[in-house]
Structures are given as C-alpha cells and as structure tokens.
Design a protein around this motif. Structure first.
Motif, mmCIF file in Angstrom:
data_model
loop_
_atom_site.group_PDB
_atom_site.id
_atom_site.type_symbol
_atom_site.label_atom_id
_atom_site.label_comp_id
_atom_site.label_asym_id
_atom_site.label_seq_id
_atom_site.Cartn_x
_atom_site.Cartn_y
_atom_site.Cartn_z
ATOM 1 N N LEU A 188 81.888 29.044 31.489
ATOM 2 C CA LEU A 188 81.618 29.295 32.476
ATOM 3 C C LEU A 188 79.888 29.480 32.791
ATOM 4 C CD1 LEU A 188 83.568 33.072 32.385
ATOM 5 C CD2 LEU A 188 83.769 30.739 33.989
ATOM 6 N N ALA A 189 79.497 29.165 31.994
ATOM 7 C CA ALA A 189 78.167 28.380 32.269
ATOM 8 C C ALA A 189 77.376 28.559 32.895
ATOM 9 C CB ALA A 189 77.178 28.246 31.038
ATOM 10 N N ALA A 190 76.138 29.285 33.924
ATOM 11 C CA ALA A 190 75.767 28.878 35.539
ATOM 12 C C ALA A 190 76.623 28.589 35.885
ATOM 13 C CB ALA A 190 74.873 27.395 35.012
ATOM 14 N N ARG A 191 78.084 29.083 36.104
ATOM 15 C CA ARG A 191 78.814 28.883 37.234
ATOM 16 C C ARG A 191 79.388 30.172 37.316
ATOM 17 N NH1 ARG A 191 80.280 24.556 33.495
ATOM 18 N NH2 ARG A 191 80.736 22.579 35.365
ATOM 19 N N GLU A 192 77.743 30.313 38.736
ATOM 20 C CA GLU A 192 78.197 32.233 39.472
ATOM 21 C C GLU A 192 79.256 32.557 39.929
ATOM 22 O OE1 GLU A 192 74.348 32.738 41.589
ATOM 23 O OE2 GLU A 192 73.669 31.463 39.656
ATOM 24 N N ARG A 193 80.012 32.137 41.036
ATOM 25 C CA ARG A 193 80.681 32.463 41.005
ATOM 26 C C ARG A 193 82.584 32.569 40.583
ATOM 27 N NH1 ARG A 193 82.557 30.744 46.990
ATOM 28 N NH2 ARG A 193 83.942 32.129 47.221
ATOM 29 N N SER A 194 82.668 31.630 40.097
ATOM 30 C CA SER A 194 83.380 31.440 38.451
ATOM 31 C C SER A 194 83.496 32.600 38.018
ATOM 32 C CB SER A 194 83.196 30.257 37.719
ATOM 33 O OG SER A 194 83.741 28.695 38.727
ATOM 34 N N GLN A 195 82.257 32.652 37.637
ATOM 35 C CA GLN A 195 81.901 34.808 36.720
ATOM 36 C C GLN A 195 82.217 35.640 37.154
ATOM 37 O OE1 GLN A 195 77.509 34.656 34.523
ATOM 38 N NE2 GLN A 195 77.740 32.549 34.237
ATOM 39 N N GLU A 196 81.957 35.558 38.343
ATOM 40 C CA GLU A 196 82.538 36.665 39.759
ATOM 41 C C GLU A 196 83.568 37.243 39.376
ATOM 42 O OE1 GLU A 196 80.269 38.626 41.692
ATOM 43 O OE2 GLU A 196 81.702 39.939 42.619
ATOM 44 N N GLU A 197 83.900 35.399 39.454
ATOM 45 C CA GLU A 197 85.798 36.202 39.802
ATOM 46 C C GLU A 197 86.836 36.336 38.819
ATOM 47 O OE1 GLU A 197 87.810 35.595 42.501
ATOM 48 O OE2 GLU A 197 89.799 35.978 41.433
#
Ligand code: ADP
Ligand code: MG
Length: 449
Positions: free
Chosen positions: A215-224
């Motif tokens: 998830l590192a640096a994957r902002e939208r995936s982190q949000e989801e």
C-alpha cells in the motif's frame, strides 16, 4: 480412453521436475500413466491431498510439459477414485469454508502442523492459533511482520486451513495479496464497478491481506482500504495483515492506518535460531519423504541462516543432486551440491591443519586441544576446532571424534552446535571464525609466516 505411452509420461514428469524443482514431489513417480482423451490428460491421484496439491499448484506446469512432450495442445485434470470423493460435492472444500471469488489458492502444506515454532516466531504463531479458534474475538486486527521467507504467508494459510477444518457455521474467508487488492481496486475504478468491489471486500467474515506494505505510496488504495478496514472492524469481522516491516516503518502509510494496524496485536517474526532451523529442515525433509542424515541437516542449518526459504532451496538442491547421481544423500555430496567444496586452488583442509592454526591463534599447544582439560580457555578453542573440522573437511562426526582423543560423536555434535549458537549472538566470534577459515584454507601461518 487411450493411455499415454510410458515414455511420454516419464518425459512429462521429467520436464516438470526439471522446470519446477520446488514443486516436484517424490510421489509424482507413483502416479499411474494417465489417459489422454480429446486433448485432456486425466491424471489419477492416490488421495485427496495429492489431488488438491496438483490442482492448486501443478496444472500449468503439467499442461505445459505435456504440450512440449507431445507437441499437442493438452490440458490436464487431476482426479481421485470415486470412493475418495467427498459426498455431494465436486469441490473438496468442506462446507464450513466459503472461499470467496478472487481468494488466492492455499498451499496444502502451509498448516499449523507443519509450522515449527521457536523463540523467533512463538508469539506470532500463538496469536494466529488464537485468531483461527475465535475469529474476530481475540486479536483484531492481527498484524504479522518480519522479513522475507520467515513464514508470514505460511501462518496466514494456516489460519484459513484451520477454520476450514473446524466445520462450524460457514465463514466467508478472503485471502489475497495486497497487490491483488490494489489491482482489483484500480480495475473497479476504471470499470465504474466500485459498488461490486466494496460489496466483495466488506461482506466477508475474515479478510487476510498478505504483504500490506504494497500500500506504500498508493494513496487511493490506502483510502479505500481504510474504509474497508473500518467496515469490517466495526462489524466484528477478523482482519489479518502481514508485512515485511512494522506498521510504522511502511513508507508513506497514512497515520490513521498506522494507528489502526496497531489496535490489535502486532507480532514480529525474527530469523530462526539454529535449533529452529534444524527442526524446520527435519520437517521439510520428512514432508518431501527424503532421508537426510543428521549431519547433512546440520551442515545446511549452519550455512543457511537468513531465512527458511533458503533452507528449503538447499534441501531441494541436495535432493536433486543425489537423485541425479542415483546415490543416497551424504555429507560429501551435500557439500558439492551446495557449492561448499573448497574452491579449486585452495589448500585441501585437514584436521591437523585446523589444529595448527587454532593452536597458534589462541596461543595453545596442539596437545591442549586434543587433551582432556576443560578450562574455558581450552574448551572453546577445542570446540572451534571440531566445528571447523565439520565445516571444512569431509570427515564424519565419528572420524572427528576419534581425531580428538577418541571422543564420542555426540561430543562433536554438541561442540558444533554450541559454536554455531554462540556465533549467532557474538559478532566478534563470528568474525574470528571467518578469519580462521581463510587462514586455514590459504595455507599460510596465522601471522603470514
Ligand atoms: P514469508 O511470507 O514470510 O515471506 P513464507 O510463509 O512464504 O514466508 O515462508 C517461506 C517458506 O518457509 C515456506 O515454504 C514456509 O513453509 C517455510 N517456513 C517458514 N517458517 C517456517 C516454520 N517456522 N516452520 C516450517 N516452515 C516454515
Ligand atoms: Mg509471504
């Protein structure tokens, strides 16, 4: 149905073994020559675990090998005799387990029974057992971290297997890698199918996501994922995560996720110590039904100490080498297979040579090393001599024992284990040993004489 020719079948098996040595199992040789009908190779397995193993891991290797061997487009089916089939079910999944679409296949060997515990992983193991006994009720979320090859994925699969075997009320389990989660998410966004995506991830009883550091640096995936997490957590569903580092060390992971990952239990897995490595090797050798002499186990355990995948690689290499030669596994063969033979041009190491170097290094007489005195200043150098004799010469434990004043082979075994253990925590000793090995092999005196 027409059977394949024997030679074609052995050709297929050989191709699979050569191309995928890690997947090959000894019992492959016991599989009957399969029938080939309408381009489908029907491989009959002796039991359900074999069928499951082949179905989950070997379909592609077998069909590729069959296509290369026969020059025809062939697919493969693995079946068991009717009497072994589970009643009323095509699949072998017991009813308590609903594997969600998109769930990764489980490795049948990654169970709690096959997992060796030691100081390095005891907490993580105990927590996973507790989670699988009462999902959502003990540690939630459960976060396992440790570097590659230390058993995180094995434990996650073990949780799934355990729940499967319990056969209580059906539980929906979704096990997948974080990469798959993010790929699904991106696809869902592109296809405008977020609703289905959310339904799939938020209506499970247990969500296990492997390698969450992805998830590192994957902002939208982190949000989801944040919202997925909250929904599951609030409804008491179990979340299990693994990563190669602690939550805080995952680069650019949002604070709110770091904090949530720390809500339940965070368990670290460390590198296995010598005793654990030995136990793992014995287990893996037994699993592959290969007879590994204790001294070969010890050789591998003392040379490969960074992770378990390396240990398995060593087992496969030694096994393949002995099969090629058609000889049982022994110490000399294992050394050669693993490239532990002294490099060409270096001196052939003998026990007298080792004694000479160690005596000089520690300022002792050779007779001290061979004698019976047990003062610490002599006992450790003596153990080092035995340890290096094991490592650098092809002598067996018995032969080394007899060189050292007729000592028993268990004394030699104890000495080698003792030194390996000390070396793990004592960097100075480890460096000294490396230096001594170079000196012994180079054939020069300690001080260049
Ligand atoms: P990770 O996910 O941490 O990278 P894996 O779970 O894939 O590591 O483990 C790598 C290999 O090592 C697997 O074959 C696994 O069965 C084995 N392994 C790791 N730890 C143990 C253990 N404690 N006991 C038995 N096998 C282990
Ligand atoms: Mg893994």
């Amino acid at each position: 149905m027409a059977p394949l020719a024997d030679s074609e079948w052995s050709g297929i098996l050989n191709r699979v073994k050569q191309t995928f040595p890690n997947l090959a199992r000894h019992w492959f040789d016991d599989l009957q020559v399969p029938d080939l009908q309408h381009g489908v190779l029907h491989v009959r397995c002796a039991n359900l675990p074999q069928q499951r193993y082949l179905g989950e891991h070997c379909a592609r290797p077998f069909s590729e090998a069959a296509q290369q061997e026969t020059g025809r487009l062939i697919s493969v089916r693995f079946s068991v005799p009717d009497a072994l089939r589970l009643p009323g079910s095509q699949s072998q999944d017991p009813p308590s387990f609903v594997s969600e679409a998109g769930s990764l296949p489980l490795n049948p060997e990654y169970t709690f029974d096959e997992f060796i515990t030691g100081p390095c992983n005891r907490l993580a193991h105990a927590a996973c057992v507790a989670v699988s006994a009462a999902p959502g009720q003990t540690y939630n979320p459960m976060f396992i971290h440790g570097s590659v090859g230390l058993g995180k994925t094995h434990l996650m699969h073990a949780i799934c297997h355990h729940i499967k075997a319990q056969r209580q009320a059906p539980l929906k389990i979704l096990y997948l890698s974080c990469e798959t989660f993010t790929n699904h998410f991106i696809e869902a966004v592109e296809r405008g199918a977020l609703h289905q995506f959310r339904f799939r991830y938020r209506h499970v009883d247990i969500l296990l996501i492997d390698d969450i550091q992805f998830l590192a640096a994957r902002e939208r995936s982190q949000e989801e994922f944040f919202h997925t997490f909250n929904t599951l957590y609030q409804t008491g569903k179990q979340i299990v995560l693994s990563a190669d580092c602690s939550p805080r060390s995952i680069p650019s992971l949002e604070d709110r996720l770091v904090s949530r990952f720390n809500w339940g239990l965070v368990a670290r897995i460390d590198r296995p110590c010598l005793e654990t490595r030995i136990a793992i090797l014995r287990k893996k050798a037994r699993l592959r039904q290969v007879a590994f002499p204790e001294e070969v186990i010890l050789l591998i355990a003392s040379h490969f100490d960074s992770n378990t995948r390396e240990l398995e690689g060593a087992i496969t290499t030694v096994d393949a080498y002995s099969q090629q030669l058609g000889q049982p596994i022994d110490l000399a063969g294992a050394r050669t297979a693993l490239g532990l033979e002294p490099a060409p041009g270096t001196r052939q190491v003998t026990i007298p040579r080792i004694l000479e170097v160690i005596a000089q290094h520690f300022g002792l007489k050779k007779s001290d090393l061979l004698g019976k005195r047990r003062t610490k200043s002599i006992a450790l150098p003596r153990q080092i001599c035995m340890h290096l004799s094991r490592e650098l010469t092809g002598h067996s434990l018995e032969e080394i024992g007899s060189h050292f004043g007729g000592r028993d082979h268990t004394t030699v075994l104890h000495a080698t284990r003792q030194v390996s253990k000390l070396k793990e925590h004592d960097e100075a000793l480890s460096a000294t040993l490396e230096h001594l090995k170079i000196t012994i092999r180079n054939g020069h005196g300690e001080r260049g004489g």
